[in-house]
Design a protein around this motif. Structure first.
Motif, PDB file in Angstrom:
ATOM      1  N   PHE A   1       5.756   4.717 -11.056  1.00 24.10           N
ATOM      2  CA  PHE A   1       5.180   4.453  -9.744  1.00 24.10           C
ATOM      3  C   PHE A   1       3.683   4.422  -9.943  1.00 24.10           C
ATOM      4  O   PHE A   1       3.065   5.458 -10.191  1.00 24.10           O
TER       5      PHE A   1
ATOM      6  N   THR B   1      -4.577  12.392   4.444  1.00 19.17           N
ATOM      7  CA  THR B   1      -3.194  12.030   4.723  1.00 19.17           C
ATOM      8  C   THR B   1      -3.050  10.596   5.204  1.00 19.17           C
ATOM      9  O   THR B   1      -1.945  10.061   5.247  1.00 19.17           O
ATOM     10  N   GLY B   2      -4.149   9.972   5.635  1.00 16.57           N
ATOM     11  CA  GLY B   2      -4.072   8.590   6.098  1.00 16.57           C
ATOM     12  C   GLY B   2      -3.452   8.420   7.457  1.00 16.57           C
ATOM     13  O   GLY B   2      -3.001   7.342   7.815  1.00 16.57           O
ATOM     14  N   MET B   3      -3.430   9.483   8.258  1.00 12.40           N
ATOM     15  CA  MET B   3      -2.834   9.376   9.586  1.00 12.40           C
ATOM     16  C   MET B   3      -3.749  10.013  10.627  1.00 12.40           C
ATOM     17  O   MET B   3      -4.667  10.749  10.292  1.00 12.40           O
TER      18      MET B   3
ATOM     19  N   MET C   1       0.835  -1.205   0.000  1.00 15.63           N
ATOM     20  CA  MET C   1       0.000   0.000   0.000  1.00 15.63           C
ATOM     21  C   MET C   1       0.867   1.250   0.000  1.00 15.63           C
ATOM     22  O   MET C   1       2.067   1.197   0.293  1.00 15.63           O
ATOM     23  N   THR C   2       0.219   2.367  -0.291  1.00 13.07           N
ATOM     24  CA  THR C   2       0.893   3.645  -0.129  1.00 13.07           C
ATOM     25  C   THR C   2      -0.060   4.609   0.551  1.00 13.07           C
ATOM     26  O   THR C   2      -1.188   4.242   0.906  1.00 13.07           O
ATOM     27  N   THR C   3       0.406   5.836   0.774  1.00 17.62           N
ATOM     28  CA  THR C   3      -0.419   6.836   1.445  1.00 17.62           C
ATOM     29  C   THR C   3      -1.050   7.747   0.394  1.00 17.62           C
ATOM     30  O   THR C   3      -0.550   7.852  -0.734  1.00 17.62           O
TER      31      THR C   3
ATOM     32  N   LEU D   1       1.861  12.708  -4.965  1.00 20.27           N
ATOM     33  CA  LEU D   1       3.194  13.237  -5.246  1.00 20.27           C
ATOM     34  C   LEU D   1       3.871  12.525  -6.405  1.00 20.27           C
ATOM     35  O   LEU D   1       4.600  13.145  -7.165  1.00 20.27           O
ATOM     36  N   ARG D   2       3.665  11.207  -6.514  1.00 19.61           N
ATOM     37  CA  ARG D   2       4.536  10.490  -7.445  1.00 19.61           C
ATOM     38  C   ARG D   2       3.861   9.528  -8.404  1.00 19.61           C
ATOM     39  O   ARG D   2       4.539   9.015  -9.306  1.00 19.61           O
TER      40      ARG D   2
ATOM     41  N   ASN E   1      -0.971  10.941   0.145  1.00 20.50           N
ATOM     42  CA  ASN E   1      -0.082  12.006  -0.291  1.00 20.50           C
ATOM     43  C   ASN E   1       1.012  11.488  -1.218  1.00 20.50           C
ATOM     44  O   ASN E   1       1.363  12.151  -2.192  1.00 20.50           O
ATOM     45  N   GLU E   2       1.532  10.308  -0.943  1.00 20.99           N
ATOM     46  CA  GLU E   2       2.539   9.731  -1.836  1.00 20.99           C
ATOM     47  C   GLU E   2       1.934   9.466  -3.208  1.00 20.99           C
ATOM     48  O   GLU E   2       2.591   9.653  -4.227  1.00 20.99           O
TER      49      GLU E   2
ATOM     50  N   ALA F   1       5.904  15.740  -7.058  1.00 18.43           N
ATOM     51  CA  ALA F   1       7.154  15.619  -6.295  1.00 18.43           C
ATOM     52  C   ALA F   1       8.333  16.045  -7.169  1.00 18.43           C
ATOM     53  O   ALA F   1       8.531  15.494  -8.249  1.00 18.43           O
ATOM     54  N   PRO F   2       9.135  16.984  -6.728  1.00 17.04           N
ATOM     55  CA  PRO F   2      10.303  17.396  -7.510  1.00 17.04           C
ATOM     56  C   PRO F   2      11.232  16.217  -7.795  1.00 17.04           C
ATOM     57  O   PRO F   2      11.850  16.154  -8.855  1.00 17.04           O
TER      58      PRO F   2
END
Lengths: 365, 535
Positions: A187, A328-330, A78-80, A86-87, A82-83, A114-115
């Motif tokens: 990604f 944000t998942g938090m 899994m991912t969050t 970002l990507r 925001n990630e 994401a830069p």
């Protein structure tokens, strides 16, 4: 300070708390259901259930436990949120996942930001079986109805692995094109909404993600149900070792998604008293004959016919709160946007618990 | 309230004491013995028993979102004692063994609020966290742009204050960030794509910042290449990279492997122990493996991802997180498995070949090597060579052939145990009022039966006092009370707070306050205790 009623008649808060305690104590199988509340309320509810020897369940347990079932029986990557924003350069959206979170859909329409992924990276969005039609910004869809999904997922997973499928030439071409696009991801993220899927479909999705990770990076993102379902599950986890649908009737916590389903317990009349908690206004309790309901609810959302109602504040609006934040998942604290003098779920439960013999229960070693 | 603990054998190496005598406490502090006319309000006759300060565990995964995931991942484990118990049980079980402080070593700043909520629900013990940095974009970008050491210092200080941590942990520095770009292996001199910084650079920058801020606990390092055959080379290189600044290496057992022998996997503990013996600036905790079912909880997402298909039972959570992420992978260590038997031997070799008990710390990296409930058996193995011999006799011969464990005669004394689990950890964490029994110390005291069966002795303390209150008798908690979370508060430059606010706005669409641990929301009246930085 707060409004409270017994059998529809306005009463003082203390009288309502005392009556609630009387009803809960008299029950042999009290159920604390709904559980739409902040972390403080969840902790108080869990401690109360323990003291009463009752059951805890959340109104969105079905969906939440579907995702949990896949993790605890098969495994997930899994991912969050925001990630993902970002990507993710490749998004596979399942069903209505994007439509139930418009802000997520809007953000995913824009390129990843994401830069560190470099400049000029585009985001491609694909969909499987969106019942509400192709989301805006999606490049392609395959399938339309959700009941096509299990077969489509199995076929897609097979084509990603280069295995033959029993499908029309046209469908196979579509699946192959999608498989190629997924495998070109730098990604990738698959996003789904458990409320409209079953656990086997989610497991197939997560299996596809695992397969893709053999050569590229891919992760899943599950839309969390509302009413702080994610936060309540975390609180259940650290306090009891289990998620919701856990009972304390035999002294130690026991988790059983079927046995401790509040709706089933009430409908079958195994439950003989319900404490319904909904501080965010979602859901409504199962009604069953004369099973008494004590409700801790926001303005104008108390279930009709509840024996006792105590009006509670909305977390993050009427009072400060710690909740699971979907974006944000938090777990994070929020300051009341429009604070007012109204009792919170945690405070209401404290009042009720103080009317029980022995006061609020303390957990045992 | 004046209390006298009378006639026990007091083992207090920090104060050079080992002999029969009394300990006096007034309220929550130990005091010098008062005059002859003093009348204690309570006296505990502990003649024949062993009196030590409360034990300190510097690396144990007891709180936070990955720990909680481990609970939710393994509901079936509740049949016996779960390897990751609920918060309440965790505190009680630690207290029952005479522990009074436990450090949760891996809290990502985005999950600090949850970690502290969980810690607040762990009773009995004091606790602390280490905040994880080293795969976060902000730091990597600071280093990419070659910003000053002062900027790194300010960022570290800001992180410590926001996350309410006692120190900083770095976990496979750069590896998680690289994994997001599909890199599948990452070593000390590998470079993170885009940022162009190596793992070594990240570790050195954090080591320096932590040191210059005066944070007592040195940078706590989870090295690259955990679990891989031949990884001892990485570990030796990391020890050398510490140069002459303090550095703490976590769960060193997992980094003590050579490539010798027919299976290409062997113990490299002797050469590793020798390197630690020579590097007086380095401390290590062992991360001992003990046999049985457990679950691995780690923010080394790359390692957990690569290991996931060996999960037992076969399920996991792997997370590409904001920064480090992590993985939760159940595992069973088997006494009859060659690899697990070598791992078990490596940990013991490290304990026994590192000379100074103040340099080696007692951990199983709970639950990664074993649940903390295995501690009593581990104490026994360290103290009794015959017991070790019995375990070795039933271990696979080919495993024992690639370790030196059989030849080691050393046995830990009670004093060694007291140094390793009390005096040294208190010093390492910067806590002058813990880990010893001298006047002024916090009255955290553990009293044991002097049982030849050391496992039995350490499994159930006869009496435990926390802040001067008796709380455990004969291995059972009889009074529930709540400790505090220790944190350091070095003040960052005000400009960093503004900069972090802008950064969080860009990166998360939120003000930096979303990361702040809400002290008022923690359900204890005084949830924190500040530990001073050296200045």
């Amino acid at each position: 300070m707060g409004h409270a009623w017994i059998d529809g008649n306005p009463v003082a808060l203390d009288a309502a708390a005392a009556e609630a305690a009387r009803l809960l104590r008299a029950a042999r199988l009290p159920v604390i259901a709904g559980l739409g509340t902040d972390i403080a309320g969840a902790r108080a509810a869990i401690a109360l259930a323990q003291a009463l020897g009752g059951v805890i369940d959340h109104m969105h347990s079905d969906a939440l436990l579907r995702d949990l079932a896949v993790m605890r029986e098969a495994g997930v990557i899994m991912t969050t949120p925001n990630e993902a924003l970002l990507r993710a350069d490749t998004v596979l959206a399942i069903g209505s996942a994007l439509q139930v979170r418009p802000e997520l859909e809007r953000s995913l329409r824009a390129p990843p930001t994401a830069p560190e992924i470099g400049s000029g990276v585009k985001r491609r969005v694909f969909c499987l079986c969106p019942p509400r039609g192709k989301p805006e910004g999606a490049e392609r869809t395959i399938g339309r109805q959700l009941d096509e999904l299990p077969a489509l997922l199995a076929a897609l997973r097979a084509r990603v692995a280069g295995r033959p499928v029993n499908a029309t030439a046209a469908l196979t071409r579509s699946l192959d094109a999608l498989a190629t696009d997924l495998q070109a991801a730098r990604f990738g993220v698959v996003v789904w909404w458990a409320a409209e899927l079953d656990a086997l479909a989610i497991e197939m999705l997560c299996g596809l993600v695992d397969d893709l990770n053999a050569r590229i990076r891919f992760a899943g993102l599950a839309i969390t149900p509302p009413d702080n379902a994610g936060g309540v599950m975390q609180a259940c986890g650290w306090m009891t070792g289990f998620p919701m649908r856990t009972g304390f009737g035999r002294g130690r916590p026991e988790h059983d998604p079927w046995r401790h389903d509040a709706a089933r317990l009430i409908a079958s009349r195994e439950a003989d008293c319900v404490l319904w908690i909904s501080a965010y206004g979602g859901g409504s309790p199962e009604r069953s004959g004369d099973v008494p309901i004590v409700a801790l609810t926001g303005d104008d959302t108390s279930p009709a016919g509840a024996r006792v109602v105590i009006q509670v504040g909305r977390p993050g609006l009427d009072h400060d709160a710690v909740e699971h934040v979907a974006a944000t998942g938090m777990l994070a604290a929020s300051t009341a946007k429009a604070p007012r003098e109204i009792i919170s779920v945690a405070q209401a439960i404290a009042r009720i618990a103080s009317c029980l013999p022995g006061g609020p229960g303390a957990p045992a070693c | 309230m004046l209390t006298r603990i009378a006639g026990g054998r007091v083992i207090d190496p920090a104060n050079g004491r080992d002999g029969v005598g009394d300990i006096w406490m007034r309220d929550e502090r130990i005091v010098a013995p008062p005059g002859d006319d003093a009348r204690p309000d309570a006296t505990y006759d502990v003649s024949g028993k062993i009196v030590m300060a409360g034990a300190i565990d510097i690396h144990s995964h007891i709180a936070g979102s990955h720990v909680n995931t481990a609970r939710l991942l393994l509901p079936e484990a509740y049949a016996e004692v779960p390897c990751v118990p609920p918060s309440f049980v965790t505190g009680c079980r630690y207290a029952a063994m005479g522990f009074t402080l436990v450090v949760e070593p891996a809290v990502a700043p985005t999950y600090a609020t949850q970690a502290h909520l969980e810690l607040a629900d762990i009773p009995m013990i004091d606790k602390a966290t280490l905040a994880v940095l080293g795969n976060d974009d902000f730091l990597l970008d600071l280093l990419r742009r070659r910003e000053s050491a002062a900027a790194v210092r300010d960022y570290v200080a800001w992180t410590l204050g926001t996350a309410r941590a006692l120190g900083i942990k770095v976990i496979n520095a750069g590896g998680a960030a690289a994994f997001k770009t599909n890199v599948r292996a990452f070593s000390l001199d590998d470079v993170v794509p885009y940022y162009g910084v190596s793992s070594r650079t990240i570790v050195k920058a954090l080591q320096q910042a932590v040191h210059e801020l005066g944070v007592p606990h040195p940078l706590h390092v989870h090295c690259n290449n955990l679990g891989l055959a031949g990884n001892v080379d990485t570990t030796l290189a990391t020890i050398a990279a510490a140069e002459d600044l303090p550095l703490h290496l976590a769960h060193l057992q997992f980094y003590g492997y050579g490539k010798d022998g027919p299976l290409g996997f062997s113990s490299a503990a002797p050469v590793l122990a020798e390197a630690v013996n020579r590097a007086k600036n380095v401390t290590i905790d062992v991360g001992q493996v003990m046999f049985g079912p457990t679950v691995t909880i780690s923010s080394d997402v790359l390692r957990q991802f690569n290991a996931r298909h060996r999960a037992n039972p076969r399920k996991w959570l792997i997370q590409d997180g904001d920064g480090n992420g992590g993985g939760v992978v159940p595992y069973r260590y088997r006494a009859d498995d060659f690899y697990n038997a070598v791992q078990w031997a490596v940990g013991l070799e490290l304990f026994l070949l590192i000379d100074d008990p103040a340099q080696v710390f007692f951990t199983t990296d709970h639950p990664n090597g074993a649940p903390f409930t295995a501690y009593p058996d581990l104490f026994a193995l360290l103290m009794d060579r015959d017991l070790r011999e019995q375990w070795i006799a039933t271990s696979p011969d080919d495993a024992m052939a690639v370790t030196t464990l059989k030849s080691i005669r050393r046995e830990y004394s009670l004093t060694d145990i007291a140094i390793m689990t009390r005096a040294a950890p208190a010093r390492l964490l910067g806590l002058p009022d813990r880990g010893h029994l001298g006047p002024g110390a916090r009255a955290d005291i553990a009293i044991y039966f002097d049982d030849d069966d050391r496992a039995k002795m350490f499994r159930a303390a006869h009496l435990v006092f926390k802040d001067g209150e008796p709380v455990v008798r004969d291995g059972e908690v009889f009074r529930v009370r709540w400790g505090r979370a220790l944190d350091v508060r070095p003040q960052p430059d005000a400009a960093m707070a503004r900069r972090m606010n802008d950064y969080c706005g860009e990166r998360y669409g939120l003000p930096a306050s979303f990361l702040r641990v809400p002290e008022g929301a923690l359900p204890r009246p005084e949830p924190f205790e500040c530990v001073p930085c050296a200045q």
